[in-house]
Write an enzyme that holds these catalytic residues in place. Structure first.
Site, PDB file in Angstrom:
ATOM      1  N   ARG A 225       0.642  -1.169  -0.079  1.00  0.00           N
ATOM      2  CA  ARG A 225      -0.054  -0.074  -0.005  1.00  0.00           C
ATOM      3  C   ARG A 225       0.970   1.212   0.004  1.00  0.00           C
ATOM      4  O   ARG A 225       1.982   1.485   0.370  1.00  0.00           O
ATOM      5  CB  ARG A 225      -0.900   0.025   1.256  1.00  0.00           C
ATOM      6  N   LYS A 250      -2.696   0.557   7.712  1.00  0.00           N
ATOM      7  CA  LYS A 250      -4.141   0.444   7.609  1.00  0.00           C
ATOM      8  C   LYS A 250      -4.608  -0.402   8.383  1.00  0.00           C
ATOM      9  O   LYS A 250      -5.741   0.070   9.401  1.00  0.00           O
ATOM     10  CB  LYS A 250      -4.540   0.352   6.457  1.00  0.00           C
ATOM     11  N   HIS A 324      -1.688   3.308  -6.148  1.00  0.00           N
ATOM     12  CA  HIS A 324      -2.766   2.003  -5.753  1.00  0.00           C
ATOM     13  C   HIS A 324      -3.210   1.134  -6.789  1.00  0.00           C
ATOM     14  O   HIS A 324      -3.410  -0.025  -6.463  1.00  0.00           O
ATOM     15  CB  HIS A 324      -3.776   2.635  -5.069  1.00  0.00           C
ATOM     16  N   ARG A 327      -1.255  -1.849  -7.304  1.00  0.00           N
ATOM     17  CA  ARG A 327      -1.736  -3.061  -6.424  1.00  0.00           C
ATOM     18  C   ARG A 327      -2.853  -3.886  -6.617  1.00  0.00           C
ATOM     19  O   ARG A 327      -2.939  -4.950  -6.829  1.00  0.00           O
ATOM     20  CB  ARG A 327      -1.755  -2.014  -4.939  1.00  0.00           C
ATOM     21  N   HIS A 350      -4.725  -8.282   3.346  1.00  0.00           N
ATOM     22  CA  HIS A 350      -6.009  -7.914   3.487  1.00  0.00           C
ATOM     23  C   HIS A 350      -6.592  -8.485   5.218  1.00  0.00           C
ATOM     24  O   HIS A 350      -6.152  -9.576   5.388  1.00  0.00           O
ATOM     25  CB  HIS A 350      -7.111  -8.657   2.708  1.00  0.00           C
ATOM     26  N   TYR A 359     -11.743  -8.475  -6.257  1.00  0.00           N
ATOM     27  CA  TYR A 359     -10.957  -8.146  -7.214  1.00  0.00           C
ATOM     28  C   TYR A 359     -11.258  -9.182  -8.312  1.00  0.00           C
ATOM     29  O   TYR A 359     -11.175  -9.385  -9.481  1.00  0.00           O
ATOM     30  CB  TYR A 359      -9.492  -8.624  -7.072  1.00  0.00           C
TER      31      TYR A 359
END
Length: 383
Positions: A225, A250, A324, A327, A350, A359
């Protein structure tokens, strides 16, 4: 602006020490007058008043402490400043919001309070439910997701005011709810050949090229990230085990990624011939003295945009094109290679595997493979 102040001091033959009198003389000489049109190269004068305020704060207290809302350009009524400052302190010290999250939330609330000003409200004790409905209903030029985000910030602010006794009743429930389809947005992903064109366009003979190439490799090959790339330190590169070990900004969860050969080579090239000799341990720095760590509010969009333009990359349809999105591209590429979802989730760090399923929307072929045969459904019911 401070450089101009230093030049002013030298030109006037004044002592090289900041005083309030010096600031007033400088402001009288260069402050922007009403109706004045600034010439090319004088745009710094727009920031003179704010820059002097920062110097005053530092001279008085030894620190620079800014009220977040003061940087938004919005006009919050004076009668609402105290509860807003108290909420900012509460969100920072009790809710432990990250600086970027805090700035976004305070901006959202300031937008709401600026709206109340236009409706003639000077204090929050005059707030009514109809003001909340009017605020949401007048946001017709905003995207639903933006309205939902701002409404959430205002709702939390109102709950705080009620909890502290600043409002006689909890008005948070009066804010209309904005319904958003869960995971409705398909992540933007690049065509694989475009990523390779981007990387090939980077001039790795310059410090900028070496730094940017290392950043792009971390995003496109490891899926780091943006926030984690900016916070990466030398101590998190474990060369003996060929791993990168971080605590994700995050999620707060640890993440260990393999330092694959091409990423490691890019980092070594940057460390040997691109990174300036600085004392701090942050891996990536700005390109100009004093070579401080990259600001945490910097989106690094220019890192992608600069080399993307040199590579002549054009997208067939509008999409996100920043760091991003690289990613996202890695995630869809792993998905296309039929990598198990738990593995993709682990690579991307995640917190929930459900996030990884987003995705799948960007990989039509994978969805086709995963689709259930109607005949199997029929036979299943028949049995």
């Amino acid at each position: 602006m401070w450089k101009q102040l230093a030049d002013f001091v030298r030109a006037q033959g004044l002592p090289a020490e900041y005083t309030r009198e010096l600031a007033l003389r400088f402001e009288q000489a260069y402050g922007v007058r009403d109706g004045e049109v600034l010439k090319l190269g004088q745009q710094w004068r727009r920031h003179l008043v704010f820059g002097i305020k920062v110097l005053d704060d530092f001279a008085r207290t030894g620190t620079i402490s800014r009220f977040v809302v003061e940087t938004t350009g919005l006009r919050v009524p004076a009668g609402m400043h105290k509860p807003l400052r108290e909420y900012e302190q509460y969100a920072r010290e009790r809710r432990h919001l990250r600086p970027t999250s805090l700035a976004e939330r305070m901006h959202n609330i300031a937008v709401f309070l600026d709206f109340l000003r236009t409706r003639g409200l000077e204090t929050l004790d005059a707030l009514q439910a109809e003001h909340l409905s009017a605020f949401v209903q007048t946001r017709t030029d905003w995207k639903p997701r933006t309205v939902a985000c701002v409404s959430s910030s205002v709702r939390l602010f109102l709950q705080f005011l009620f909890m502290r006794g600043a409002l006689p009743r909890d008005l948070s429930a009066a804010i209309p709810t904005v319904r958003l389809a869960s995971n409705a947005k398909v992540p933007s992903a690049w065509e694989p050949e475009l990523v390779e064109r981007l990387l090939a366009a980077v001039d790795r003979s310059s410090p900028k090229g070496r730094r940017d190439y290392a950043i792009l490799m971390l995003a496109s090959r490891l899926g780091l990230r943006l926030g984690d790339i900016k916070r990466l330190t030398l101590d998190q590169l474990h060369w003996t085990t060929s791993t990168i070990e971080i605590v994700q900004n995050k999620t707060g969860e640890p993440l260990v990624l393999p330092l694959i050969e091409e990423v490691g080579a890019a980092l070594i090239d940057y460390l040997r011939a691109g990174r300036p000799p600085v004392e701090h341990r942050h891996l990536f720095t700005n390109l100009t003295p004093p070579f401080s760590p990259i600001c945490q509010n910097d989106r690094l969009h220019r890192v992608v945009a600069y080399w993307r333009e040199l590579a002549g990359i054009k997208f067939k349809t509008p999409q996100r094109q920043g760091l991003h999105s690289l990613r996202h591209t890695l995630a869809t590429r792993l998905l296309g290679a039929q990598t198990p979802f738990p593995v993709i989730s682990a690579v991307l760090g995640h917190a929930s595997p459900a996030t990884t399923f987003i995705y799948a929307k960007a990989d039509v072929e994978t969805l086709r493979i995963a689709a259930i045969d109607p005949e199997e459904v029929f036979h299943g019911h028949a049995s």
